[in-house]
Design a protein around this motif. Structure first.
Motif, short mmCIF file in Angstrom:
data_model
loop_
_atom_site.label_atom_id
_atom_site.label_comp_id
_atom_site.label_asym_id
_atom_site.label_seq_id
_atom_site.Cartn_x
_atom_site.Cartn_y
_atom_site.Cartn_z
N ASP A 1 16.25 2.13 33.45
CA ASP A 1 16.44 0.69 33.28
C ASP A 1 17.73 0.31 34.00
OD1 ASP A 1 17.18 -1.87 32.35
OD2 ASP A 1 16.11 -1.57 30.47
N PRO A 2 17.65 -0.17 35.24
CA PRO A 2 18.86 -0.46 36.02
C PRO A 2 19.81 -1.44 35.35
CG PRO A 2 16.91 -0.49 37.43
CD PRO A 2 16.42 -0.41 36.02
N GLY A 3 19.26 -2.46 34.71
CA GLY A 3 20.12 -3.43 34.04
C GLY A 3 20.89 -2.81 32.89
N LEU A 4 20.22 -1.98 32.11
CA LEU A 4 20.87 -1.29 31.00
C LEU A 4 21.94 -0.34 31.52
CD1 LEU A 4 20.97 -0.68 27.94
CD2 LEU A 4 19.15 1.01 28.32
N SER A 5 21.63 0.37 32.60
CA SER A 5 22.59 1.30 33.19
C SER A 5 23.86 0.58 33.63
CB SER A 5 21.97 2.01 34.40
OG SER A 5 20.85 2.77 34.03
N ALA A 6 23.68 -0.54 34.29
CA ALA A 6 24.84 -1.28 34.80
C ALA A 6 25.73 -1.77 33.67
CB ALA A 6 24.36 -2.46 35.66
N ARG A 7 25.12 -2.31 32.62
CA ARG A 7 25.92 -2.82 31.52
C ARG A 7 26.62 -1.71 30.75
NH1 ARG A 7 22.55 -6.07 27.81
NH2 ARG A 7 20.75 -5.10 28.79
N LEU A 8 25.96 -0.57 30.60
CA LEU A 8 26.60 0.56 29.93
C LEU A 8 27.82 1.04 30.71
CD1 LEU A 8 23.64 2.70 28.57
CD2 LEU A 8 25.49 1.71 27.23
N LEU A 9 27.70 1.09 32.03
CA LEU A 9 28.84 1.51 32.84
C LEU A 9 29.99 0.51 32.73
CD1 LEU A 9 27.13 2.96 36.03
CD2 LEU A 9 28.36 4.22 34.25
N LYS A 10 29.67 -0.75 32.57
CA LYS A 10 30.73 -1.75 32.37
C LYS A 10 31.47 -1.50 31.06
CE LYS A 10 28.72 -5.59 35.02
NZ LYS A 10 28.16 -6.96 34.93
N VAL A 11 30.73 -1.14 30.02
CA VAL A 11 31.37 -0.83 28.73
C VAL A 11 32.21 0.42 28.85
CG1 VAL A 11 30.98 -0.18 26.33
CG2 VAL A 11 29.59 -1.98 27.36
N VAL A 12 31.66 1.45 29.48
CA VAL A 12 32.36 2.73 29.62
C VAL A 12 33.67 2.56 30.38
CG1 VAL A 12 32.23 5.01 30.70
CG2 VAL A 12 30.27 4.11 29.42
N ASN A 13 33.69 1.65 31.35
CA ASN A 13 34.89 1.45 32.16
C ASN A 13 35.77 0.30 31.65
OD1 ASN A 13 34.74 3.36 34.54
ND2 ASN A 13 32.70 2.44 34.65
N SER A 14 35.52 -0.15 30.45
CA SER A 14 36.28 -1.25 29.87
C SER A 14 37.37 -0.73 28.94
CB SER A 14 35.32 -2.16 29.08
OG SER A 14 35.00 -1.56 27.83
#
Length: 415
Positions: free
Chosen positions: A177-190
């Motif tokens: 799920d590309p959208g889910l992947s992108a948002r998770l990476l945003k959280v991880v790098n926050s």
């Protein structure tokens, strides 16, 4: 390290040489935790003293704000009415009262408007209407909007509840799920994690954060996606999710402060605790709207209004939905018992979400749909063994992280 003492709070995460999280930001240091840090050979940590100052405490005294003397009295009046079911004699509740007044006064000084809530109207003596109460299981299974649980949610739930799951298995699910992947990476790098180096792949994120931890975050996002198109004139849906995110952030901070492992599962428990309210709006919109109006207009708690009109409340409805989806029992219980944690088989887990929910509502981080708060279970809170001043610690974490989390979690898609 020789100057560490019990009662100090970590202000930055502690990681090993490979970047794996050892102790999260906000962990309250005990003798045992200090011994563990020394055993790991940790040379230096960042800590906050035993008497942290809350940003909310002094917000009303900010010289940049044009303080209106009447706003202090108005803030006290509003908070007293909102927390009428919760006298400030208990230390934690007293801290929440003070934080709520200071934060509300600061917002009034900035020009925000707040309606004075009604006084609490006594509940009627009669029970629910004569019609049969709604069956929560049938309600969860027959909802035409949500439908069956998506495959990705089922797979994430399975991984989250399986301690032996492999990192590659979770990475494969999320990367589908590309959208889910992108948002998770945003959280991880926050600032939510505070890693010093950027993490660019889901595989790396799983390795550093952990399978159960990242699967919990992914599952929470996936459930939010199912409700992304819900809207209703009777509920500020964005304010609703802001409240849920504040509860989630507060639950994670509180779990960390009392030394519980895998704090992400408490984050997701807080995120999904009120999902039953959306289910009732989708399935029984007229009746749930009537309950919301009754709670706002008469000063009832929302649960009391729902039980009076529908024969069940959003806590039972939410638990039924999450159980139908076969989500982990801890998430089902967090939803079902977040207003009555002493009835939960695992009181401590329910008490975490119960406490975070109370703090988020009292400090008006978003809106849970009511103006007068439910009674807070001081007995359940006391079982947590939380340190003195933990309300301040949790408040600061929510205030520092909520805006960023809202931007990430409320975005749908890869951009």
């Amino acid at each position: 390290m020789s100057e560490l003492r019990p009662g100090l709070t970590l202000t930055r995460p502690v990681r090993d040489v490979n970047g794996r999280l050892l102790m999260g930001e906000g962990t309250l240091l005990t003798e045992r935790f200090i011994s563990v840090l020394k055993a790991w050979g940790v040379a230096e940590v960042a800590v906050l003293g035993e008497e942290p100052s809350c940003a909310g405490d002094g917000a009303a005294d900010d010289p940049q704000q044009d303080a209106d003397p009447g706003n202090a009295a108005l803030a006290r009046e509003i908070v007293a009415l909102r927390l009428a079911n919760n006298p400030a004699s208990h230390p934690f509740v007293g801290d929440v009262h003070r934080l709520a007044v200071a934060r509300l006064e600061a917002r009034l000084n900035r020009g925000d408007s707040f309606r004075v809530p009604p006084g609490v109207t006594p509940l009627p003596l009669q029970g629910p209407p004569s019609q049969a109460p709604l069956d929560p299981k049938a309600l969860a299974e027959s909802n035409p909007v949500i439908g069956a649980m998506p495959e990705v949610l089922a797979r994430l739930a399975q991984v989250m509840d399986d301690p032996s799951a492999f990192p590659v298995e979770l990475a494969e699910i999320i990367q589908g799920d590309p959208g889910l992947s992108a948002r998770l990476l945003k959280v991880v790098n926050s600032p939510f994690y505070g890693f010093s180096q950027r993490i660019d792949t889901i595989s790396r994120a799983v390795t550093i954060i952990g399978v159960q931890q990242l699967s919990a975050l992914a599952l929470g996002m996936a459930v939010m996606d199912l409700f992304k198109d819900v809207s209703h004139a009777s509920l500020d849906v964005r304010g609703f999710w802001r409240h849920c995110l504040a509860t989630a952030c507060g639950a994670r901070a509180l779990a960390s402060a009392v030394g519980l492992p895998n704090t992400e599962r408490y984050f997701v428990g807080g995120l999904l605790h009120d999902v039953g309210l959306l289910l009732l709006l989708l399935r029984e919109p007229r009746k749930e709207c009537a309950a919301l109006e009754l709670a706002r207009g008469q000063g009832w708690t929302l649960c009391a209004a729902e039980r009076h009109i529908l024969g069940l409340d959003h806590a039972k409805a939410g638990a039924a939905l999450l159980k139908t989806w076969k989500l982990p029992p801890g998430l089902v219980q967090a939803a079902g018992y977040h207003h009555k944690p002493l009835n939960c088989p695992e009181v401590r887990e329910a008490a975490i979400v119960h406490t975070a929910d109370f703090l988020a509502e009292a400090l008006v981080f978003g809106s849970g749909g009511q103006t007068v708060l439910m009674p807070f279970s001081t007995e359940a809170f006391d079982r947590l063994g939380a340190p003195s001043g933990v309300a301040c610690t949790v408040f600061e974490r929510v205030e520092n992280q909520l805006d960023h989390l809202e931007r990430v979690f409320m975005s749908h898609g890869a951009n």
